[in-house]
Design an enzyme around this catalytic site. Structure first.
Site, PDB file in Angstrom:
ATOM      1  N   MET A   1       0.722  -1.226  -0.185  1.00 29.41           N
ATOM      2  CA  MET A   1       0.045  -0.172   0.005  1.00 29.41           C
ATOM      3  C   MET A   1       0.979   1.169   0.040  1.00 29.41           C
ATOM      4  SD  MET A   1      -3.408  -0.911   2.173  1.00 29.41           S
ATOM      5  CE  MET A   1      -2.938  -0.660   3.626  1.00 29.41           C
TER       6      MET A   1
ATOM      7  N   HIS B   1       9.033   1.138   3.365  1.00 31.43           N
ATOM      8  CA  HIS B   1       9.994   1.216   4.412  1.00 31.43           C
ATOM      9  C   HIS B   1      11.054  -0.037   4.226  1.00 31.43           C
ATOM     10  CE1 HIS B   1       7.813  -1.968   6.433  1.00 31.43           C
ATOM     11  NE2 HIS B   1       6.851  -1.041   6.571  1.00 31.43           N
TER      12      HIS B   1
ATOM     13  N   HIS C   1       9.636  -3.360   3.206  1.00 34.81           N
ATOM     14  CA  HIS C   1       9.164  -3.514   2.040  1.00 34.81           C
ATOM     15  C   HIS C   1      10.309  -3.903   1.175  1.00 34.81           C
ATOM     16  CE1 HIS C   1       5.849  -0.823   3.402  1.00 34.81           C
ATOM     17  NE2 HIS C   1       4.933  -1.860   2.932  1.00 34.81           N
TER      18      HIS C   1
ATOM     19  N   ASP D   1       8.614   9.083  -3.242  1.00 34.05           N
ATOM     20  CA  ASP D   1       9.793   8.552  -2.347  1.00 34.05           C
ATOM     21  C   ASP D   1       9.614   7.037  -2.544  1.00 34.05           C
ATOM     22  OD1 ASP D   1      11.675   8.359  -0.111  1.00 34.05           O
ATOM     23  OD2 ASP D   1      10.221   7.455   0.973  1.00 34.05           O
ATOM     24  N   ASP D   2       8.295   6.359  -2.588  1.00 30.76           N
ATOM     25  CA  ASP D   2       8.421   5.104  -3.002  1.00 30.76           C
ATOM     26  C   ASP D   2       9.125   4.743  -3.955  1.00 30.76           C
ATOM     27  OD1 ASP D   2       6.790   4.907  -0.658  1.00 30.76           O
ATOM     28  OD2 ASP D   2       4.765   4.818  -1.684  1.00 30.76           O
TER      29      ASP D   2
ATOM     30  N   GLN E   1      12.860   4.828  -3.781  1.00 26.26           N
ATOM     31  CA  GLN E   1      13.219   3.469  -3.156  1.00 26.26           C
ATOM     32  C   GLN E   1      13.323   2.370  -4.104  1.00 26.26           C
ATOM     33  OE1 GLN E   1      12.319   2.583   0.864  1.00 26.26           O
ATOM     34  NE2 GLN E   1      11.048   4.569   0.725  1.00 26.26           N
TER      35      GLN E   1
ATOM     36  N   LYS F   1       4.864 -10.144   8.931  1.00 29.07           N
ATOM     37  CA  LYS F   1       4.544  -9.411  10.261  1.00 29.07           C
ATOM     38  C   LYS F   1       2.858  -9.119  10.268  1.00 29.07           C
ATOM     39  CE  LYS F   1       3.276  -4.958  11.533  1.00 29.07           C
ATOM     40  NZ  LYS F   1       2.193  -4.342  10.638  1.00 29.07           N
TER      41      LYS F   1
ATOM     42  N   SER G   1       6.536  -1.030  10.137  1.00 29.04           N
ATOM     43  CA  SER G   1       5.168  -0.667   9.610  1.00 29.04           C
ATOM     44  C   SER G   1       4.889   0.828   9.100  1.00 29.04           C
ATOM     45  CB  SER G   1       4.079  -1.052  10.802  1.00 29.04           C
ATOM     46  OG  SER G   1       3.000  -0.499  10.414  1.00 29.04           O
ATOM     47  N   SER G   2       4.264   0.643   8.124  1.00 26.95           N
ATOM     48  CA  SER G   2       3.877   2.135   7.559  1.00 26.95           C
ATOM     49  C   SER G   2       3.345   2.835   8.684  1.00 26.95           C
ATOM     50  CB  SER G   2       3.161   2.221   6.369  1.00 26.95           C
ATOM     51  OG  SER G   2       3.740   1.141   5.272  1.00 26.95           O
ATOM     52  N   ARG G   3       2.548   2.167   9.618  1.00 27.79           N
ATOM     53  CA  ARG G   3       2.037   2.836  10.593  1.00 27.79           C
ATOM     54  C   ARG G   3       2.769   3.474  11.649  1.00 27.79           C
ATOM     55  NH1 ARG G   3      -2.593  -0.896   8.968  1.00 27.79           N
ATOM     56  NH2 ARG G   3      -4.431   0.456   8.150  1.00 27.79           N
TER      57      ARG G   3
HETATM   58  O1  PAF Z   1       0.004  -5.724   3.718  1.00 25.93           O
HETATM   59  C1  PAF Z   1      -0.575  -4.806   2.920  1.00 25.93           C
HETATM   60  O2  PAF Z   1       0.180  -3.798   2.759  1.00 25.93           O
HETATM   61  C2  PAF Z   1      -2.008  -4.913   2.129  1.00 25.93           C
HETATM   62  O3  PAF Z   1      -2.987  -5.704   2.900  1.00 25.93           O
HETATM   63  C3  PAF Z   1      -1.934  -5.635   0.887  1.00 25.93           C
HETATM   64  C4  PAF Z   1      -1.414  -7.098   0.973  1.00 25.93           C
HETATM   65  C5  PAF Z   1      -1.088  -4.928  -0.204  1.00 25.93           C
HETATM   66  C6  PAF Z   1      -3.400  -5.801   0.371  1.00 25.93           C
HETATM   67  O4  PAF Z   1      -3.847  -4.574   0.159  1.00 25.93           O
END
Ligand code: PAF
Length: 270
Positions: free
Chosen positions: A21, A25, A28, A68-69, A72, A141, A177-179
């Site tokens: 999504m 980071h 990913h 930025d994505d 990377q 994760k 995590s992005s969050r």
């Molecule tokens: O893990 C995620 O970032 C999302 O749930 C995914 C797998 C890209 C689906 O939208």
């Protein structure tokens, strides 16, 4: 994307997909590198998928950092970025969801986010069939998500292999995590406690402490530290069914907890 993938396949090249999504980071990028170990070509999808967010969740404020994505991903040597607009993924009249049982209905994240996994599965099903990739890499994760998507890909004969990758962590143990970028400095300092408590719990379970009591005490520690705990549970690592002792099979500890407005999830093997 289909044309690019068809060309790569015609040249005998394997193609891997990394669904994301965005707000990328190091975790990913580790997924991209894992895909590159298995395939000559790697596509990364970036799509903040509205169907996996409940109305009160953070769809609107989810970080969108496309430039930025891409920087990377170029640096990591990804071959293509798939970045579809919402109207293309869900055109007017779109009326289909994937109905999930098994690992999607075990009372973990599904209890707190009842429509989340059908949204994840629906978008993953679309991404898999759109891309025709040979495999897709998912981080551990989101452990329940990994199990749900693996089950769905097999059950619906999607012809794609799901490759898991171990969680990437900050030096202090916090799962990337992005969050995490939502966390205030004070909450960021507290966040690694989740991983510490789970590690200590895993050790207790391995040492054959009584499981129910060990889990309850770990839950108490997380709450005492100021988190709002959604769950901390010991589950069977494959089926996610509840377990009562080490004898019930390989155990996975899974946690979801909130500090302030940020919901963190994590899991480890026992
Ligand atoms: O893990 C995620 O970032 C999302 O749930 C995914 C797998 C890209 C689906 O939208």
């Amino acid at each position: 994307m289909r044309a690019a993938v068809a060309g790569w396949h015609a040249a005998g090249e394997k193609v891997g997909l990394v669904p994301t999504m965005g707000a990328l980071h190091e975790g990913h990028i580790a997924l991209v590198r894992e895909a590159q170990r298995h395939a000559r070509r790697v596509i990364v999808s970036i799509f903040v998928n509205p169907t996996q967010f409940a109305p009160h969740e953070d769809f609107k404020k989810y970080p969108r950092t496309f430039d930025d994505d891409c920087a990377q991903l170029v640096a990591a040597g990804a071959d293509a970025v798939f970045f579809p607009p919402v109207e293309e993924m869900y055109p007017a009249g779109f009326a289909t969801r994937v109905l999930l049982l098994g690992p999607a209905a075990v009372g973990l994240d599904d209890r707190f986010r009842p429509t989340h996994f059908e949204g994840v599965a629906t978008v993953c099903c679309k991404l898999f069939t759109q891309s025709q990739a040979d495999f897709a890499v998912f981080g551990e994760k989101d452990y329940q998500q990994l199990k749900v998507v693996t089950r769905m890909a097999a059950d619906l004969d999607l012809g794609i292999e799901i490759v898991p990758l171990a969680t990437f962590r900050e030096p202090d143990g916090l799962a990337m995590s992005s969050r995490n970028r939502y966390l205030s400095p004070e909450h960021r300092a507290l966040a690694p406690l989740l991983h510490q408590v789970m590690q200590a719990l895993a050790t207790r379970i391995r040492n054959r402490d009584e499981l129910f009591r060990a889990v309850a005490e770990a839950q108490g520690e997380i709450i005492a530290a100021g988190f709002e705990l959604d769950y901390l549970e010991a589950r069977h690592a494959q089926t996610l069914a509840p377990v009562t002792s080490l004898a019930d099979g390989p155990i996975r500890l899974l946690v979801a907890a909130r500090i302030g407005a940020t919901r963190l999830i994590d899991n480890i093997a026992v």
